[in-house]
Design a protein around this motif. Structure first.
Motif, PDB file in Angstrom:
ATOM      1  N   ASP A  61       0.861  -1.174   0.000  1.00  0.00           N
ATOM      2  CA  ASP A  61       0.000   0.000   0.000  1.00  0.00           C
ATOM      3  C   ASP A  61       0.903   1.232   0.000  1.00  0.00           C
ATOM      4  N   ILE A  62       0.402   2.362  -0.494  1.00  0.00           N
ATOM      5  CA  ILE A  62       1.185   3.602  -0.428  1.00  0.00           C
ATOM      6  C   ILE A  62       0.974   4.298   0.909  1.00  0.00           C
TER       7      ILE A  62
ATOM      8  N   THR B 195      -2.942   1.767  -4.095  1.00  0.00           N
ATOM      9  CA  THR B 195      -3.380   3.005  -3.470  1.00  0.00           C
ATOM     10  C   THR B 195      -4.825   3.344  -3.812  1.00  0.00           C
TER      11      THR B 195
ATOM     12  N   SER C  94       5.821   5.307   4.426  1.00  0.00           N
ATOM     13  CA  SER C  94       4.874   5.177   3.309  1.00  0.00           C
ATOM     14  C   SER C  94       5.379   4.172   2.268  1.00  0.00           C
TER      15      SER C  94
ATOM     16  N   ASN D 189       1.369  11.061  -7.615  1.00  0.00           N
ATOM     17  CA  ASN D 189       1.793   9.880  -6.856  1.00  0.00           C
ATOM     18  C   ASN D 189       2.225   8.749  -7.782  1.00  0.00           C
TER      19      ASN D 189
END
Length: 130
Positions: free
Chosen positions: A56-57, A85, A63, A92
């Motif tokens: 996951d971000i 995400t 992160s 991003n």
């Protein structure tokens, strides 16, 4: 050609999604190790030496983007990373690819699509996929 079952580190702070991904990838015959945040994942990488990371971000402590940077600076092994995400922001995605992410999937996603992407990356790394 790498030997044995590919090992995948799944990093996700949402418990249900973590279990879903873990279940689906185990069903495909992969060895799975899990972490619920990026800090734990960073500590696990030199111990577990995964063949691929699904992360996951947006996570506590570290992160997914920071994790990608850490993995790409890791000299012992070239480890591909698939980022997940809920964010649909182009910056991003661009940042993830600039840092070296191999794939990017937006939640919600199809577990079957994740499996296809995992297998494709592992095939490129020399694993034999059925």
């Amino acid at each position: 050609m790498p030997e044995g079952k590919p090992k995948i580190l799944v990093v996700e702070d949402e418990a249900m999604l973590l279990k879903t991904i873990e279940f689906r990838l185990k069903k495909e015959g992969f060895e799975i190790v899990t972490a619920t945040n990026g800090k734990v994942a960073k500590e696990m990488i030199p111990i577990e030496l995964p063949d691929l990371i699904v992360s996951d971000i947006m996570m506590p402590y570290v992160s997914g983007l920071e994790l990608v940077k850490h993995v790409k600076d890791f000299k012992e092994k070239d480890i591909p990373v698939i980022l997940l995400t809920t964010l649909r922001q182009e910056n991003n995605v661009m940042k993830a690819f600039e840092l070296g992410a191999d794939e990017f999937m937006t939640k919600p996603f199809s577990p079957a699509e994740l499996v296809v992407r995992v297998k494709r990356i592992l095939q490129r790394k020399g694993f034999k996929m059925d």
